[in-house]
Design a protein around this motif. Structure first.
Motif, PDB file in Angstrom:
ATOM      1  N   CYS A  90     -94.591 -22.022  35.473  1.00 19.04           N
ATOM      2  CA  CYS A  90     -94.597 -22.130  34.291  1.00 19.04           C
ATOM      3  C   CYS A  90     -93.377 -21.908  33.305  1.00 19.04           C
ATOM      4  CB  CYS A  90     -96.006 -21.237  33.595  1.00 19.04           C
ATOM      5  SG  CYS A  90     -97.539 -21.875  34.003  1.00 19.04           S
ATOM      6  N   TRP A  91     -92.925 -20.682  33.848  1.00 22.96           N
ATOM      7  CA  TRP A  91     -91.420 -20.312  33.062  1.00 22.96           C
ATOM      8  C   TRP A  91     -90.322 -21.232  33.501  1.00 22.96           C
ATOM      9  CZ3 TRP A  91     -86.812 -19.748  35.693  1.00 22.96           C
ATOM     10  CH2 TRP A  91     -85.583 -18.933  34.899  1.00 22.96           C
ATOM     11  N   TYR A  92     -90.349 -21.617  34.681  1.00 19.48           N
ATOM     12  CA  TYR A  92     -89.460 -22.761  35.278  1.00 19.48           C
ATOM     13  C   TYR A  92     -89.494 -23.984  34.376  1.00 19.48           C
ATOM     14  CZ  TYR A  92     -87.079 -25.962  38.570  1.00 19.48           C
ATOM     15  OH  TYR A  92     -86.297 -26.720  39.217  1.00 19.48           O
ATOM     16  N   TYR A  93     -90.753 -24.436  34.126  1.00 13.33           N
ATOM     17  CA  TYR A  93     -90.817 -25.723  33.396  1.00 13.33           C
ATOM     18  C   TYR A  93     -90.542 -25.317  31.908  1.00 13.33           C
ATOM     19  CZ  TYR A  93     -91.582 -28.325  37.493  1.00 13.33           C
ATOM     20  OH  TYR A  93     -91.385 -28.769  38.639  1.00 13.33           O
ATOM     21  N   ASP A  94     -90.986 -24.383  31.211  1.00  9.44           N
ATOM     22  CA  ASP A  94     -90.599 -23.929  30.061  1.00  9.44           C
ATOM     23  C   ASP A  94     -88.969 -24.136  29.808  1.00  9.44           C
ATOM     24  OD1 ASP A  94     -93.100 -23.589  29.125  1.00  9.44           O
ATOM     25  OD2 ASP A  94     -92.917 -21.414  29.204  1.00  9.44           O
ATOM     26  N   GLN A  95     -88.208 -23.435  30.938  1.00  8.26           N
ATOM     27  CA  GLN A  95     -86.693 -23.543  30.924  1.00  8.26           C
ATOM     28  C   GLN A  95     -86.250 -24.980  30.909  1.00  8.26           C
ATOM     29  OE1 GLN A  95     -85.038 -20.516  29.958  1.00  8.26           O
ATOM     30  NE2 GLN A  95     -87.259 -20.086  29.820  1.00  8.26           N
ATOM     31  N   ALA A  96     -86.883 -25.594  31.733  1.00 10.18           N
ATOM     32  CA  ALA A  96     -86.540 -27.267  31.928  1.00 10.18           C
ATOM     33  C   ALA A  96     -86.799 -28.027  30.696  1.00 10.18           C
ATOM     34  CB  ALA A  96     -87.275 -27.752  33.070  1.00 10.18           C
ATOM     35  N   ILE A  97     -87.958 -27.837  29.967  1.00  6.62           N
ATOM     36  CA  ILE A  97     -88.274 -28.564  28.831  1.00  6.62           C
ATOM     37  C   ILE A  97     -87.283 -28.321  27.746  1.00  6.62           C
ATOM     38  CG2 ILE A  97     -89.712 -28.532  26.955  1.00  6.62           C
ATOM     39  CD1 ILE A  97     -91.966 -28.265  29.031  1.00  6.62           C
ATOM     40  N   GLN A  98     -86.817 -26.823  27.691  1.00  9.85           N
ATOM     41  CA  GLN A  98     -85.908 -26.221  26.648  1.00  9.85           C
ATOM     42  C   GLN A  98     -84.349 -26.984  26.868  1.00  9.85           C
ATOM     43  OE1 GLN A  98     -85.264 -21.964  27.048  1.00  9.85           O
ATOM     44  NE2 GLN A  98     -85.403 -21.994  24.750  1.00  9.85           N
ATOM     45  N   ASP A  99     -84.141 -27.141  28.254  1.00  6.44           N
ATOM     46  CA  ASP A  99     -82.664 -27.531  28.468  1.00  6.44           C
ATOM     47  C   ASP A  99     -82.606 -29.134  28.653  1.00  6.44           C
ATOM     48  OD1 ASP A  99     -82.040 -24.906  28.882  1.00  6.44           O
ATOM     49  OD2 ASP A  99     -81.887 -24.692  30.925  1.00  6.44           O
ATOM     50  N   GLY A 100     -83.968 -29.561  28.884  1.00  7.81           N
ATOM     51  CA  GLY A 100     -83.755 -31.065  29.163  1.00  7.81           C
ATOM     52  C   GLY A 100     -83.544 -31.423  30.731  1.00  7.81           C
ATOM     53  N   ASN A 101     -83.413 -30.644  31.594  1.00  7.90           N
ATOM     54  CA  ASN A 101     -83.113 -30.814  32.892  1.00  7.90           C
ATOM     55  C   ASN A 101     -83.267 -29.454  33.685  1.00  7.90           C
ATOM     56  OD1 ASN A 101     -80.536 -29.139  33.322  1.00  7.90           O
ATOM     57  ND2 ASN A 101     -79.623 -30.820  31.716  1.00  7.90           N
ATOM     58  N   GLU A 102     -83.208 -29.528  35.019  1.00  2.86           N
ATOM     59  CA  GLU A 102     -83.349 -28.336  35.858  1.00  2.86           C
ATOM     60  C   GLU A 102     -82.109 -27.808  36.428  1.00  2.86           C
ATOM     61  OE1 GLU A 102     -86.703 -29.289  38.821  1.00  2.86           O
ATOM     62  OE2 GLU A 102     -87.021 -31.063  37.380  1.00  2.86           O
ATOM     63  N   GLU A 103     -81.004 -28.195  35.966  1.00  8.32           N
ATOM     64  CA  GLU A 103     -79.681 -27.847  36.656  1.00  8.32           C
ATOM     65  C   GLU A 103     -79.321 -26.520  36.647  1.00  8.32           C
ATOM     66  OE1 GLU A 103     -78.351 -30.140  38.700  1.00  8.32           O
ATOM     67  OE2 GLU A 103     -79.989 -31.376  38.040  1.00  8.32           O
ATOM     68  N   ILE A 160     -81.488 -24.067  35.938  1.00  4.30           N
ATOM     69  CA  ILE A 160     -82.272 -23.059  36.619  1.00  4.30           C
ATOM     70  C   ILE A 160     -82.284 -22.997  38.043  1.00  4.30           C
ATOM     71  CG2 ILE A 160     -84.959 -22.586  36.673  1.00  4.30           C
ATOM     72  CD1 ILE A 160     -85.124 -24.817  34.372  1.00  4.30           C
ATOM     73  N   LYS A 161     -82.117 -24.423  38.885  1.00  7.31           N
ATOM     74  CA  LYS A 161     -81.816 -24.313  40.049  1.00  7.31           C
ATOM     75  C   LYS A 161     -80.374 -23.424  40.463  1.00  7.31           C
ATOM     76  CE  LYS A 161     -83.922 -28.952  40.995  1.00  7.31           C
ATOM     77  NZ  LYS A 161     -83.588 -30.233  41.371  1.00  7.31           N
ATOM     78  N   ALA A 162     -79.344 -23.505  39.547  1.00  6.11           N
ATOM     79  CA  ALA A 162     -78.426 -22.665  39.945  1.00  6.11           C
ATOM     80  C   ALA A 162     -78.549 -21.145  39.912  1.00  6.11           C
ATOM     81  CB  ALA A 162     -77.085 -23.136  38.715  1.00  6.11           C
ATOM     82  N   MET A 163     -79.769 -20.865  39.371  1.00  5.07           N
ATOM     83  CA  MET A 163     -79.901 -19.378  39.211  1.00  5.07           C
ATOM     84  C   MET A 163     -80.840 -18.856  40.180  1.00  5.07           C
ATOM     85  SD  MET A 163     -81.369 -19.510  35.038  1.00  5.07           S
ATOM     86  CE  MET A 163     -81.675 -17.868  34.915  1.00  5.07           C
ATOM     87  N   LEU A 164     -81.363 -19.688  41.177  1.00 10.07           N
ATOM     88  CA  LEU A 164     -82.145 -19.344  42.255  1.00 10.07           C
ATOM     89  C   LEU A 164     -81.488 -18.713  43.273  1.00 10.07           C
ATOM     90  CD1 LEU A 164     -84.772 -22.438  42.282  1.00 10.07           C
ATOM     91  CD2 LEU A 164     -85.222 -20.337  41.379  1.00 10.07           C
ATOM     92  N   PRO A 165     -82.062 -17.639  43.869  1.00 13.99           N
ATOM     93  CA  PRO A 165     -83.035 -16.801  43.457  1.00 13.99           C
ATOM     94  C   PRO A 165     -82.341 -15.513  42.438  1.00 13.99           C
ATOM     95  CG  PRO A 165     -82.748 -16.349  45.568  1.00 13.99           C
ATOM     96  CD  PRO A 165     -81.858 -17.194  45.205  1.00 13.99           C
ATOM     97  N   ASP A 166     -81.405 -15.264  42.828  1.00  9.09           N
ATOM     98  CA  ASP A 166     -80.542 -14.211  42.414  1.00  9.09           C
ATOM     99  C   ASP A 166     -80.094 -13.878  40.843  1.00  9.09           C
ATOM    100  OD1 ASP A 166     -80.952 -13.020  44.787  1.00  9.09           O
ATOM    101  OD2 ASP A 166     -78.930 -13.833  45.711  1.00  9.09           O
TER     102      ASP A 166
END
Length: 146
Positions: free
Chosen positions: A109-122, A124-130
């Motif tokens: 849920c958090w992940y897709y909230d962020q992806a919606i906000q950013d318009g992509n997943e880039e 967030i993916k760069a943040m994983l996991p640390d």
């Protein structure tokens, strides 16, 4: 004393289930008046325990064994205690598993909230996991435990 219909309503169980339990010997001291089952406080308490054990995953034959031990008296306290200990541990394992499932859902849920906000997943993916925020990192780590 309660009728089978009253107990059915009280516990939200079909009458057929209560009859089945009785036929399986789960209410050994049940009173019958003119062949009609009468549930007293002992049967109501037994039913609470039966439903608890069923919810914990125990099968009817094992619940019957417990009821037999109860009839046998104090010498079976260790077996009864062991049964409850095993079921407690099983439920705790189920809860831990469900908490991992819940954490995965929270993370996604958090992940897709962020992806919606950013318009992509880039990002967030760069943040994983640390690079994840602390509370989300803990959720992520719990969700990814084996």
């Amino acid at each position: 004393m309660y009728t089978i219909g009253q107990v059915s309503e009280m516990f939200g169980l079909p009458i057929s289930t209560l009859r089945y339990y009785d036929k399986q010997g789960l209410f050994p001291g049940m009173t019958r008046v003119s062949g009609i089952r009468r549930f007293g406080e002992a049967e109501l308490e037994a039913l609470r325990v039966i439903e608890c054990l069923k919810e914990s995953g125990l099968e009817i034959r094992d619940i019957k064994q417990f009821m037999d031990w109860c009839q046998a008296g104090p010498s079976t306290y260790p077996q009864r205690r062991q049964m409850f200990q095993r079921q407690k541990e099983a439920v705790e394992a189920q809860i831990a598993q469900m908490n991992r499932v819940l954490d995965m859902l929270k993370f996604k849920c958090w992940y897709y909230d962020q992806a919606i906000q950013d318009g992509n997943e880039e990002r967030i993916k760069a943040m994983l996991p640390d690079g994840l925020p602390e509370e989300i990192r803990q959720t992520y780590q719990n969700a990814h435990q084996e």
